[in-house]
Design a protein around this motif. Structure first.
Motif, PDB file in Angstrom:
ATOM      1  N   MET A  57       0.825  -1.202   0.000  1.00 30.40           N
ATOM      2  CA  MET A  57       0.000   0.000   0.000  1.00 30.40           C
ATOM      3  C   MET A  57       0.866   1.262   0.000  1.00 30.40           C
ATOM      4  N   ILE A  58       1.937   1.241   0.770  1.00 28.62           N
ATOM      5  CA  ILE A  58       2.835   2.403   0.825  1.00 28.62           C
ATOM      6  C   ILE A  58       3.489   2.644  -0.538  1.00 28.62           C
ATOM      7  N   LYS A  59       3.928   1.567  -1.183  1.00 30.86           N
ATOM      8  CA  LYS A  59       4.523   1.705  -2.519  1.00 30.86           C
ATOM      9  C   LYS A  59       3.518   2.324  -3.487  1.00 30.86           C
ATOM     10  N   GLY A  60       2.280   1.846  -3.424  1.00 31.19           N
ATOM     11  CA  GLY A  60       1.248   2.388  -4.307  1.00 31.19           C
ATOM     12  C   GLY A  60       0.984   3.863  -4.040  1.00 31.19           C
ATOM     13  N   ARG A  61       0.966   4.241  -2.766  1.00 33.47           N
ATOM     14  CA  ARG A  61       0.712   5.646  -2.411  1.00 33.47           C
ATOM     15  C   ARG A  61       1.848   6.554  -2.906  1.00 33.47           C
ATOM     16  N   ASN A 115      -7.106  18.577 -18.420  1.00 38.05           N
ATOM     17  CA  ASN A 115      -6.126  19.321 -19.203  1.00 38.05           C
ATOM     18  C   ASN A 115      -6.429  20.818 -19.101  1.00 38.05           C
ATOM     19  N   PRO A 116      -5.463  21.647 -18.687  1.00 41.05           N
ATOM     20  CA  PRO A 116      -5.741  23.075 -18.490  1.00 41.05           C
ATOM     21  C   PRO A 116      -6.025  23.824 -19.794  1.00 41.05           C
ATOM     22  N   THR A 117      -5.593  23.257 -20.925  1.00 37.89           N
ATOM     23  CA  THR A 117      -5.779  23.934 -22.217  1.00 37.89           C
ATOM     24  C   THR A 117      -7.056  23.493 -22.900  1.00 37.89           C
ATOM     25  N   THR A 118      -7.234  22.189 -23.061  1.00 42.41           N
ATOM     26  CA  THR A 118      -8.385  21.667 -23.798  1.00 42.41           C
ATOM     27  C   THR A 118      -9.613  21.469 -22.921  1.00 42.41           C
ATOM     28  N   LYS A 119      -9.390  21.442 -21.591  1.00 46.36           N
ATOM     29  CA  LYS A 119     -10.448  21.192 -20.602  1.00 46.36           C
ATOM     30  C   LYS A 119     -10.963  19.750 -20.643  1.00 46.36           C
ATOM     31  N   GLU A 120     -10.315  18.898 -21.418  1.00 45.44           N
ATOM     32  CA  GLU A 120     -10.678  17.480 -21.438  1.00 45.44           C
ATOM     33  C   GLU A 120     -10.357  16.847 -20.087  1.00 45.44           C
ATOM     34  N   VAL A 121     -11.160  15.865 -19.694  1.00 45.11           N
ATOM     35  CA  VAL A 121     -10.922  15.171 -18.436  1.00 45.11           C
ATOM     36  C   VAL A 121     -10.614  13.696 -18.714  1.00 45.11           C
ATOM     37  N   TYR A 122      -9.795  13.106 -17.829  1.00 47.90           N
ATOM     38  CA  TYR A 122      -9.336  11.732 -18.031  1.00 47.90           C
ATOM     39  C   TYR A 122      -9.358  10.972 -16.701  1.00 47.90           C
ATOM     40  N   PHE A 123      -9.755   9.708 -16.773  1.00 48.58           N
ATOM     41  CA  PHE A 123      -9.579   8.805 -15.645  1.00 48.58           C
ATOM     42  C   PHE A 123      -8.148   8.271 -15.687  1.00 48.58           C
ATOM     43  N   ILE A 124      -7.462   8.352 -14.549  1.00 46.71           N
ATOM     44  CA  ILE A 124      -6.082   7.862 -14.462  1.00 46.71           C
ATOM     45  C   ILE A 124      -5.968   6.833 -13.343  1.00 46.71           C
ATOM     46  N   GLU A 125      -5.494   5.665 -13.695  1.00 45.58           N
ATOM     47  CA  GLU A 125      -5.206   4.607 -12.724  1.00 45.58           C
ATOM     48  C   GLU A 125      -3.691   4.470 -12.625  1.00 45.58           C
ATOM     49  N   VAL A 126      -3.147   4.619 -11.416  1.00 47.66           N
ATOM     50  CA  VAL A 126      -1.697   4.578 -11.221  1.00 47.66           C
ATOM     51  C   VAL A 126      -1.295   3.234 -10.627  1.00 47.66           C
ATOM     52  N   LYS A 127      -0.264   2.633 -11.215  1.00 50.46           N
ATOM     53  CA  LYS A 127       0.255   1.365 -10.715  1.00 50.46           C
ATOM     54  C   LYS A 127       1.769   1.458 -10.571  1.00 50.46           C
ATOM     55  N   PHE A 128       2.293   0.774  -9.563  1.00 48.74           N
ATOM     56  CA  PHE A 128       3.746   0.597  -9.468  1.00 48.74           C
ATOM     57  C   PHE A 128       4.063  -0.865  -9.740  1.00 48.74           C
ATOM     58  N   ARG A 129       5.038  -1.093 -10.609  1.00 54.06           N
ATOM     59  CA  ARG A 129       5.504  -2.444 -10.886  1.00 54.06           C
ATOM     60  C   ARG A 129       7.025  -2.432 -10.941  1.00 54.06           C
ATOM     61  N   LYS A 130       7.628  -3.150 -10.030  1.00 56.37           N
ATOM     62  CA  LYS A 130       9.080  -3.279 -10.026  1.00 56.37           C
ATOM     63  C   LYS A 130       9.573  -3.852 -11.347  1.00 56.37           C
ATOM     64  N   SER A 131       8.785  -4.756 -11.931  1.00 56.42           N
ATOM     65  CA  SER A 131       9.169  -5.416 -13.179  1.00 56.42           C
ATOM     66  C   SER A 131       9.057  -4.500 -14.386  1.00 56.42           C
ATOM     67  N   GLY A 132       8.312  -3.395 -14.264  1.00 50.54           N
ATOM     68  CA  GLY A 132       8.100  -2.511 -15.410  1.00 50.54           C
ATOM     69  C   GLY A 132       7.168  -3.116 -16.439  1.00 50.54           C
ATOM     70  N   THR A 133       6.327  -4.063 -16.022  1.00 49.69           N
ATOM     71  CA  THR A 133       5.439  -4.777 -16.939  1.00 49.69           C
ATOM     72  C   THR A 133       3.987  -4.627 -16.501  1.00 49.69           C
ATOM     73  N   PHE A 134       3.109  -4.408 -17.480  1.00 49.89           N
ATOM     74  CA  PHE A 134       1.670  -4.384 -17.195  1.00 49.89           C
ATOM     75  C   PHE A 134       0.926  -4.930 -18.401  1.00 49.89           C
ATOM     76  N   GLN A 135       0.046  -5.911 -18.139  1.00 51.52           N
ATOM     77  CA  GLN A 135      -0.715  -6.564 -19.199  1.00 51.52           C
ATOM     78  C   GLN A 135      -2.199  -6.548 -18.861  1.00 51.52           C
ATOM     79  N   LEU A 136      -3.014  -6.983 -19.819  1.00 52.29           N
ATOM     80  CA  LEU A 136      -4.460  -7.005 -19.606  1.00 52.29           C
ATOM     81  C   LEU A 136      -4.829  -7.836 -18.385  1.00 52.29           C
ATOM     82  N   LYS A 137      -4.123  -8.938 -18.161  1.00 52.82           N
ATOM     83  CA  LYS A 137      -4.440  -9.813 -17.030  1.00 52.82           C
ATOM     84  C   LYS A 137      -4.187  -9.138 -15.680  1.00 52.82           C
TER      85      LYS A 137
END
Length: 207
Positions: A57-61, A115-137
């Motif tokens: 949890m700390i790593k994720g935060r 976005n401060p210019t376009t005013k578009e909004v985005y959902f952002i999910e943040v992950k930490f991976r020591k391996s540097g890998t992320f897949q659909l699974k």
């Protein structure tokens, strides 16, 4: 001749113990006191599963804070959106609970970014991976936010991929070039991202 009341060997006093029996009696008493003494505190410290849970949890935060500060430094409007922010305290209450509602709450993306210019909004999910890998699974099953962006923080890079791209079979690997700075929709300063990559290296160096 005075005799030991236990073994019958010579002793200095009638009704007493010889040196050997006296020593055994003291050792036995000390052991008993050590085991039963209520003043001795019970074994303390987190159980192993709790320790691992808190550590992750700390790593994720830390990863979330890095990305939050990165976007803030580039004048984005940043809103925390994850379950622990929208419903404070819910993360502990949902431990071990399995239902459609609890699953949907857990899947809430971490941020809404504007976005401060376009005013578009985005959902952002943040992950930490020591391996540097992320897949659909690595996404939760039936992930409902099909328009979310996954920002992956590793020890060396900050990369980004969308949920539709994952569904198409694309993925983040240590060799892939899907860097956050390459996402045209965000229009981010690559030099700023490099500086935050250096922060990530410092924070996660020994992870």
């Amino acid at each position: 001749m005075p005799a030991c009341i236990q073994c019958g060997e010579y002793t200095k006093f009638n009704g007493g113990l010889c040196p050997a029996c006296f020593s055994k009696k003291n050792t036995s008493s000390e052991t008993l006191i050590e085991e039963d003494d209520p003043e001795i505190p019970p074994k303390s410290g987190l159980p192993e599963d709790q320790k691992r849970y808190r550590y992750n949890m700390i790593k994720g935060r830390i990863a979330e804070t890095l990305i939050q500060e990165l976007f803030l430094s580039l004048n984005y409007n940043v809103f925390r959106f994850g379950m622990e922010n929208t419903i404070p305290g819910i993360i502990e209450l949902l431990r071990g609970v399995r239902s459609d509602v609890s699953d949907d709450i857990r899947r809430m993306p971490d941020f809404v970014m504007q976005n401060p210019t376009t005013k578009e909004v985005y959902f952002i999910e943040v992950k930490f991976r020591k391996s540097g890998t992320f897949q659909l699974k690595d996404l939760p099953k039936n992930y409902p936010y099909s328009n979310a962006y996954i920002v992956l923080v590793s020890k060396k890079h900050i990369k980004c991929i969308t949920v539709p791209e994952l569904q198409q079979g694309k993925e983040i690997t240590p060799e892939s070039r899907n860097y956050l700075g390459s996402r045209k929709e965000f229009d981010l300063d690559k030099e700023v991202i490099i500086e935050f990559c250096n922060f990530a290296t410092q924070f996660f160096e020994k992870v």
